[in-house]
Design a protein around this motif. Sequence first.
Motif, mmCIF file in Angstrom:
data_model
loop_
_atom_site.group_PDB
_atom_site.id
_atom_site.type_symbol
_atom_site.label_atom_id
_atom_site.label_comp_id
_atom_site.label_asym_id
_atom_site.label_seq_id
_atom_site.Cartn_x
_atom_site.Cartn_y
_atom_site.Cartn_z
ATOM 1 N N LEU A 297 -50.248 60.524 -89.219
ATOM 2 C CA LEU A 297 -48.815 60.590 -89.509
ATOM 3 C C LEU A 297 -48.369 62.013 -89.845
ATOM 4 C CD1 LEU A 297 -48.130 57.353 -91.564
ATOM 5 C CD2 LEU A 297 -47.721 57.787 -89.167
ATOM 6 N N GLY B 73 -30.140 59.520 -82.813
ATOM 7 C CA GLY B 73 -30.717 60.173 -83.992
ATOM 8 C C GLY B 73 -29.703 61.029 -84.710
ATOM 9 N N GLY C 63 -28.694 63.847 -84.179
ATOM 10 C CA GLY C 63 -27.840 64.663 -83.315
ATOM 11 C C GLY C 63 -26.649 63.911 -82.766
ATOM 12 N N SER D 33 -33.516 56.597 -84.634
ATOM 13 C CA SER D 33 -34.572 57.299 -85.369
ATOM 14 C C SER D 33 -34.442 56.903 -86.842
ATOM 15 C CB SER D 33 -34.412 58.806 -85.222
ATOM 16 O OG SER D 33 -33.335 59.250 -86.017
ATOM 17 N N VAL E 8 -33.952 58.792 -89.394
ATOM 18 C CA VAL E 8 -32.854 59.485 -90.080
ATOM 19 C C VAL E 8 -31.541 58.727 -89.858
ATOM 20 C CG1 VAL E 8 -31.494 61.612 -90.101
ATOM 21 C CG2 VAL E 8 -33.977 61.744 -90.014
ATOM 22 N N SER F 257 -43.158 53.727 -88.425
ATOM 23 C CA SER F 257 -42.831 52.779 -89.489
ATOM 24 C C SER F 257 -41.686 51.852 -89.065
ATOM 25 C CB SER F 257 -42.480 53.528 -90.783
ATOM 26 O OG SER F 257 -41.505 54.498 -90.528
ATOM 27 N N ILE G 253 -32.419 63.190 -80.796
ATOM 28 C CA ILE G 253 -33.642 62.875 -81.557
ATOM 29 C C ILE G 253 -34.640 63.995 -81.288
ATOM 30 C CG2 ILE G 253 -35.536 61.228 -81.864
ATOM 31 C CD1 ILE G 253 -33.675 58.995 -81.033
ATOM 32 N N GLY H 102 -37.891 64.296 -81.866
ATOM 33 C CA GLY H 102 -39.225 63.980 -81.347
ATOM 34 C C GLY H 102 -40.319 64.223 -82.369
ATOM 35 N N HIS I 179 -41.874 59.356 -84.533
ATOM 36 C CA HIS I 179 -41.000 58.722 -83.540
ATOM 37 C C HIS I 179 -41.719 58.620 -82.194
ATOM 38 C CE1 HIS I 179 -36.962 57.367 -82.356
ATOM 39 N NE2 HIS I 179 -37.327 57.812 -81.153
ATOM 40 N N LEU J 253 -29.586 69.335 -77.906
ATOM 41 C CA LEU J 253 -29.088 70.713 -77.868
ATOM 42 C C LEU J 253 -30.229 71.713 -77.763
ATOM 43 C CD1 LEU J 253 -26.301 71.115 -80.611
ATOM 44 C CD2 LEU J 253 -26.080 71.499 -78.154
ATOM 45 N N CYS K 277 -37.352 71.373 -78.267
ATOM 46 C CA CYS K 277 -37.803 70.333 -79.206
ATOM 47 C C CYS K 277 -38.853 69.423 -78.549
ATOM 48 C CB CYS K 277 -36.622 69.530 -79.754
ATOM 49 S SG CYS K 277 -35.917 68.389 -78.572
ATOM 50 N N GLY L 86 -27.492 69.788 -74.061
ATOM 51 C CA GLY L 86 -26.071 69.972 -74.346
ATOM 52 C C GLY L 86 -25.634 69.131 -75.528
ATOM 53 N N SER M 198 -24.202 66.228 -77.520
ATOM 54 C CA SER M 198 -24.355 64.801 -77.211
ATOM 55 C C SER M 198 -23.011 64.131 -76.892
ATOM 56 C CB SER M 198 -25.056 64.077 -78.357
ATOM 57 O OG SER M 198 -24.288 64.152 -79.529
HETATM 58 C C1 LIG Z 1 -44.471 58.241 -93.307
HETATM 59 C C2 LIG Z 1 -43.342 58.558 -92.371
HETATM 60 C C3 LIG Z 1 -42.983 57.613 -91.448
HETATM 61 C C4 LIG Z 1 -41.927 57.889 -90.562
HETATM 62 N N1 LIG Z 1 -41.596 56.948 -89.627
HETATM 63 C C5 LIG Z 1 -40.620 57.232 -88.738
HETATM 64 C C6 LIG Z 1 -40.262 56.293 -87.725
HETATM 65 O O1 LIG Z 1 -40.821 55.204 -87.648
HETATM 66 N N2 LIG Z 1 -39.288 56.628 -86.852
HETATM 67 C C7 LIG Z 1 -38.632 57.829 -86.905
HETATM 68 O O2 LIG Z 1 -37.773 58.083 -86.073
HETATM 69 N N3 LIG Z 1 -38.950 58.715 -87.860
HETATM 70 C C8 LIG Z 1 -39.906 58.442 -88.788
HETATM 71 N N4 LIG Z 1 -40.178 59.357 -89.758
HETATM 72 C C9 LIG Z 1 -39.298 60.526 -89.891
HETATM 73 C C10 LIG Z 1 -39.607 61.649 -88.911
HETATM 74 O O3 LIG Z 1 -40.608 62.464 -89.452
HETATM 75 C C11 LIG Z 1 -38.371 62.483 -88.623
HETATM 76 O O4 LIG Z 1 -37.862 62.952 -89.836
HETATM 77 C C12 LIG Z 1 -37.253 61.754 -87.905
HETATM 78 O O5 LIG Z 1 -37.759 61.082 -86.775
HETATM 79 C C13 LIG Z 1 -36.208 62.745 -87.438
HETATM 80 O O6 LIG Z 1 -35.122 62.051 -86.904
HETATM 81 P P1 LIG Z 1 -34.121 62.753 -85.867
HETATM 82 O O7 LIG Z 1 -34.908 63.261 -84.729
HETATM 83 O O8 LIG Z 1 -33.034 61.794 -85.591
HETATM 84 O O9 LIG Z 1 -33.490 63.938 -86.734
HETATM 85 P P2 LIG Z 1 -33.721 65.503 -86.689
HETATM 86 O O10 LIG Z 1 -35.157 65.838 -86.857
HETATM 87 O O11 LIG Z 1 -32.746 66.076 -87.654
HETATM 88 O O12 LIG Z 1 -33.334 65.915 -85.206
HETATM 89 C C14 LIG Z 1 -32.037 65.910 -84.723
HETATM 90 C C15 LIG Z 1 -32.074 66.409 -83.274
HETATM 91 O O13 LIG Z 1 -30.785 66.331 -82.744
HETATM 92 C C16 LIG Z 1 -30.486 67.529 -82.057
HETATM 93 N N5 LIG Z 1 -29.030 67.756 -82.174
HETATM 94 C C17 LIG Z 1 -28.333 68.131 -83.257
HETATM 95 N N6 LIG Z 1 -27.028 68.152 -82.977
HETATM 96 C C18 LIG Z 1 -26.894 67.769 -81.692
HETATM 97 C C19 LIG Z 1 -25.781 67.559 -80.845
HETATM 98 N N7 LIG Z 1 -24.517 67.757 -81.259
HETATM 99 N N8 LIG Z 1 -26.022 67.160 -79.569
HETATM 100 C C20 LIG Z 1 -27.277 66.923 -79.127
HETATM 101 N N9 LIG Z 1 -28.345 67.106 -79.900
HETATM 102 C C21 LIG Z 1 -28.171 67.504 -81.185
HETATM 103 C C22 LIG Z 1 -31.295 68.608 -82.725
HETATM 104 O O14 LIG Z 1 -31.573 69.665 -81.791
HETATM 105 C C23 LIG Z 1 -32.556 67.837 -83.100
HETATM 106 O O15 LIG Z 1 -33.508 67.908 -82.062
HETATM 107 C C24 LIG Z 1 -41.233 59.117 -90.640
HETATM 108 C C25 LIG Z 1 -41.627 60.051 -91.579
HETATM 109 C C26 LIG Z 1 -42.658 59.789 -92.452
HETATM 110 C C27 LIG Z 1 -43.066 60.841 -93.428
#
Ligand SMILES: Cc1cc2nc3c(=O)[nH]c(=O)nc-3n(C[C@H](O)[C@H](O)[C@H](O)COP(=O)(O)OP(=O)(O)OC[C@H]3O[C@@H](n4cnc5c(N)ncnc54)[C@H](O)[C@@H]3O)c2cc1C
Length: 406
Positions: A19, A289, A291, A312, A314, A330, A344, A346, A350, A365, A369, A381, A383
């Motif tokens: 993890l 996610g 973004g 995601s 978040v 999770s 998202i 990545g 996830h 964007l 990533c 671009g 979203s």
């Molecule tokens: C024990 C543990 C378990 C976890 N289990 C999970 C799980 O099951 N699933 C999960 O998803 N996460 C899990 N996480 C959390 C994981 O580590 C990440 O924090 C989470 O996946 C991030 O979510 P995100 O990609 O939506 O957000 P961020 O990491 O904030 O990414 C946002 C993305 O959006 C893009 N973006 C921003 N603005 C825009 C826009 N206007 N247009 C297009 N793109 C944009 C950014 O470039 C970035 O790539 C876990 C964490 C821990 C510690």
Amino acid sequence: MSDIIRRDPRAEWIARNRLHPLHAAMQPAQHSWMGPNGVIRKNPHGIGFIGPNGIKRIDRSGAQQGGATKRSAAVEVQLPLHQVAAPAFYISVVPDMVGGRLSSHDRDLLGLAHQLAGKDGAVLAVVFGEHKENAFATAGVDRLLVLEGEEFSGYAPEQRVQGLRAVDNQFNPRHWLLPDSRSGGGELGRRFAAALGERPATRIWQVKDQECIGRAGAGLQDLARPLARLILAAAECAEPVSETRHEALPVELSTTVARSLSRIEDLGAVAVDPAAIPMAEAEFIFSGGNGVKDWGLFHRTAEALGATEGASRVAVDDGFMARDRQVGASGTWVTARVYVAVGISGAIQHLQGIGACDKVVAINLDPGCDMIKRADLSVIGESAEILQALIEAVEAYRNDAKRDAA
Ligand SMILES: Cc1cc2nc3c(=O)[nH]c(=O)nc-3n(C[C@H](O)[C@H](O)[C@H](O)COP(=O)(O)OP(=O)(O)OC[C@H]3O[C@@H](n4cnc5c(N)ncnc54)[C@H](O)[C@@H]3O)c2cc1C
């Protein structure tokens, strides 16, 4: 410099902790090497990872197999051609062909068929109706038999059994392999077994040493039995074919298939609410996610596409999506044919949840990533702009289709 090998306990801990965000980077890239006596050694544990329910999952992106090469890149490499000029026997596979294409379950079955065929046997794929697949050769099909005709289309298990009986009479395969799935293979295999008067081996996840091992007792026990002629195998029963190219030579039935007296009438597909489909079973997932800035637009796009919504962690923690929509380590481990990740990043947690998805599309964007690295198709671009354009494209496509039909 000193020759003393120094251990790094932190790196070792990260390598053990799947993890941890740096876990993948800490894995040795080498999965095969030359042993001291000249024999190539392989580390089977280096491929895939253990899922939350204890079942081994295979990362089909190829990332774990050493680098950023994706399956599409592998196809461009000219693989050695495996030819069977005069097959000593056949191993027949009846793929589900969900959506007209080979699923990952079908490909696992073709891998298992090659284990059973060895050098002398040929793998014969039996496909019903029209298909859209053009990768039979790289999936391991030596001979391809397409049973065309209106009578085989839709839900027609009785007629398909008649077709398989005709194939059985002509080719007399040493083994029959069908996916033990809910997409048709499970039912067709059982009906076919009854028609042949054979006892099938069901829910098989491993075949070795003339034995097949299947799940029993509500998935809690393994049942070993002598290698059966008719095998209904589970997903990940074998590694898909990846190192050879095959002929996929078309073959035909020499007899016409008898028409069954159908007791089943297919009234066609019923539209279901994509939101009502459990995440683990959804074929097309549209996931949001951090973004995603306009959640109303996100929901409208998912509706226009007819996709099941995912998220995601978040997005769930921030209250934009329900907890049961979370994808990942999770959340739910999904097996969609198409997974669209909007905004998202990545994170490894996830990516673990989408390891078994066939095609991943990323909208983000940030071109650097990890989701973009995993994706088969990326759109870089904002979203909101891309989702709006997507809705307009879908509407234009539907309007064109309506005009053409009128
Ligand atoms: C024990 C543990 C378990 C976890 N289990 C999970 C799980 O099951 N699933 C999960 O998803 N996460 C899990 N996480 C959390 C994981 O580590 C990440 O924090 C989470 O996946 C991030 O979510 P995100 O990609 O939506 O957000 P961020 O990491 O904030 O990414 C946002 C993305 O959006 C893009 N973006 C921003 N603005 C825009 C826009 N206007 N247009 C297009 N793109 C944009 C950014 O470039 C970035 O790539 C876990 C964490 C821990 C510690």
